[in-house]
Design an enzyme around this catalytic site. Structure first.
Site, mmCIF file in Angstrom:
data_model
loop_
_atom_site.group_PDB
_atom_site.id
_atom_site.type_symbol
_atom_site.label_atom_id
_atom_site.label_comp_id
_atom_site.label_asym_id
_atom_site.label_seq_id
_atom_site.Cartn_x
_atom_site.Cartn_y
_atom_site.Cartn_z
ATOM 1 C CB SER A 1 -4.850 2.946 3.033
ATOM 2 O OG SER A 1 -4.468 2.923 4.394
ATOM 3 C CG HIS B 1 -3.730 3.685 -1.202
ATOM 4 N ND1 HIS B 1 -4.616 2.702 -1.544
ATOM 5 C CD2 HIS B 1 -3.110 3.258 -0.074
ATOM 6 C CE1 HIS B 1 -4.550 1.721 -0.661
ATOM 7 N NE2 HIS B 1 -3.642 2.034 0.245
ATOM 8 C CE LYS C 1 -1.648 -0.205 -1.585
ATOM 9 N NZ LYS C 1 -2.233 -1.448 -1.085
HETATM 10 C C1 LIG Z 1 -0.112 3.354 2.626
HETATM 11 C C2 LIG Z 1 0.422 1.993 2.343
HETATM 12 N N1 LIG Z 1 1.755 1.772 2.379
HETATM 13 C C3 LIG Z 1 2.270 0.556 2.131
HETATM 14 C C4 LIG Z 1 1.471 -0.530 1.829
HETATM 15 C C5 LIG Z 1 2.097 -1.879 1.654
HETATM 16 O O1 LIG Z 1 2.113 -2.265 0.341
HETATM 17 P P1 LIG Z 1 2.092 -3.813 -0.108
HETATM 18 O O2 LIG Z 1 0.741 -4.336 0.240
HETATM 19 O O3 LIG Z 1 2.312 -3.716 -1.553
HETATM 20 O O4 LIG Z 1 3.166 -4.523 0.618
HETATM 21 C C6 LIG Z 1 0.095 -0.324 1.740
HETATM 22 C C7 LIG Z 1 -0.832 -1.397 1.300
HETATM 23 O O5 LIG Z 1 -1.082 -2.390 1.779
HETATM 24 C C8 LIG Z 1 -0.449 0.939 2.032
HETATM 25 O O6 LIG Z 1 -1.771 1.141 2.021
#
Ligand SMILES: Cc1ncc(COP(=O)(O)O)c(C=O)c1O
Lengths: 395, 84
Positions: free
Chosen positions: A185, A213, A244
């Site tokens: 990310s 992602h 996302k």
């Molecule tokens: C690599 C990764 N895993 C998990 C998440 C968590 O997802 P969410 O924001 O949908 O709870 C995110 C994003 O925020 C992320 O970038």
């Protein structure tokens, strides 16, 4: 220091760094016009920091499905699935995710954050080891803490370092969970999945891949890095998020290990929280179909991503190592990052600002996320704004 | 064993000096965060270097209890000894 003094110290540190008058980390959005445009203050601005990779937040199929679900099943489930049962939609979405990955089982969670917390803490425990990439998302770190396992980091995407650490573990590598991400990310780069799979097989470890992602972004049908590399068989567990490319909120874990189902009975972030709302489940089911059939959207997304990446590189911005829909410019100081972020906002473009310690290695990032539904005019405008600002920021 | 600890401490101080500058006064009681201004990101990078030097992995859970140079040296020493 008292509890409240500690928060005052945090506030003072933030005030010293950030300009007066703009709440950088809490920008008020007054109205949302579309997947890519909104009103901030009294201006129309372009979203270039959301993770709306396929632009599905206003897809008519998803809106309709959500409306229908609210009307027939209500606004919420008001409890966890263990206590309040599993609605039709929850069960159907789990089947559809399992089919999408050609996998045996799937569990749906209330957020992507909780999907990682639940999966990691359900799989690993005291006495086990979690071996994680240094650039891992906070939800992975937090899941590891919750698990009580020993947490060891390896250098980001460094396979020699991963190998060394697995060797140091000796026999314990068999009770080790390795965790990586499809697309990271922060810098938008991919994990070297083939090499990780080789190492995990050689050391008898278990592999968890977070496709947060990369879902919808990589692979012919959008499964993610597993599909792009054809390595489904080498990965034990995949987690991901609805927030996302699917344009909703929620998370999942899929696996061919039948034991996955047991997480429903041992995983606190699954048991002790309310299940996703009927509308969320319904829009996600519709979005998953669009994602699966979204070859054209993916082509458009990658065209935009490559275009912006090469434009920024030409202009002299320091970027992550490879083009991807997550495009991070790396700045030397928080002040520079802030100036770029603010300059873009003045041009009507809203991106992400990431300051230490959130960014890896004490870097400061201004991160863009492109979408399949950004038009070529919008992308040209963004390129122009970065060009104007480069004269001031990079001088 | 004691010599071994002294050796670990010396090597650790060498790494610390590179981070904190040649003039920094470093004793076993020196506080890593308050006195040497080593923040959490720098600490994790320092740990990576030290891990390579001693061929060990330091779990990040164990770092929560580390404040001084002596505490870090003891932790490294303990992990090294457990390996042998
Ligand atoms: C690599 C990764 N895993 C998990 C998440 C968590 O997802 P969410 O924001 O949908 O709870 C995110 C994003 O925020 C992320 O970038």
């Amino acid at each position: 220091m008292s509890l409240l003094d500690k928060l005052d110290a945090v506030a003072a540190a933030r005030k010293a760094l950030l300009p007066e008058g703009v709440d950088v980390f809490g920008i008020p959005v007054e109205e949302v016009y579309s997947s890519t445009e909104a009103k901030i203050g009294d201006r129309r601005i372009l979203f270039l920091g959301t993770n709306n990779y396929l632009g599905l937040t206003f897809a008519p199929e998803c809106l309709q499905a959500a409306h229908k679900a609210i009307d027939s099943e209500g606004t919420g489930t008001t409890g966890s699935r263990m206590a309040n049962g599993s609605y039709c939609g929850h069960r159907a979405l789990e089947r559809e995710f399992a089919d999408f990955y050609h996998c045996q089982s799937c569990i749906v969670f209330t957020t992507g954050y909780q999907a990682n917390l639940a999966t990691i803490s359900g799989l690993a425990g005291a006495g086990d080891v979690v071996l994680i990439d240094g650039d891992s998302h906070a939800s992975i770190y937090d899941g590891c803490r919750l698990s009580g396992a020993e947490i060891i980091r390896f250098r980001h995407n460094d396979m020699a370092d991963l190998d060394k650490r697995l060797r140091r573990l000796g026999e314990r590598s068999r009770s080790t969970l390795i965790i990586i991400e499809g697309i990271y990310s922060m810098l938008g780069d991919r994990a070297p999945l083939a090499d990780v799979v080789k190492l995990k097989n050689a050391h008898g470890s278990t592999l968890l891949l977070d496709e947060a992602h990369s879902l919808g972004v990589l692979g012919q049908t959008g499964q993610g890095l597993v599909e792009e590399t054809g390595l489904m068989d080498g990965v034990d567990f995949i987690t991901g998020t609805f927030s996302k490319s699917l344009g909703g909120i929620g998370g999942y874990c899929v696996s061919n290990h039948p034991q996955l189902d047991q997480l429903r009975y041992v995983s606190r972030p699954y048991i002790f929280t309310a299940s996703p709302t009927p509308a969320t489940i319904a829009s996600t089911r519709a979005a998953l179909r669009l994602l699966h059939d979204g070859t054209e959207l993916r082509q458009k997304l990658w065209k935009n991503a490559r275009q912006l990446y090469s434009r920024l590189r030409e202009l002299g911005y320091r970027l992550g190592p490879e083009p991807s829909p997550v495009i991070a410019t790396i700045l030397d100081t928080p002040q520079q990052a802030l100036a770029l972020w603010n300059g873009l906002l003045e041009h009507g473009i809203y991106v992400n600002l990431i300051l230490p310690p959130a960014a890896p290695d004490g870097k400061s990032l201004v991160r863009c996320s492109v979408s399949a539904v950004h038009t070529s005019e919008q992308m040209d405008y963004v390129g122009q704004a970065f060009a104007e600002l480069s004269e001031v920021i990079l001088r | 064993m004691v010599n071994d600890y002294t050796d670990t401490l010396q090597k650790l101080c060498h790494h610390l000096r590179q981070l904190a500058g040649p003039d920094a006064e470093i004793t076993p009681q020196t506080d890593l965060i308050d006195e040497l201004a080593i923040d959490s990101v720098k600490l994790l990078n320092l740990i990576m270097e030290v891990e390579d030097e001693f061929d060990i992995s330091v779990p990040i859970n164990a770092l929560a209890d580390v404040q001084t140079v002596h505490e870090l040296a003891s932790l490294i020493h303990q992990i090294k000894s457990a390996k042998q």
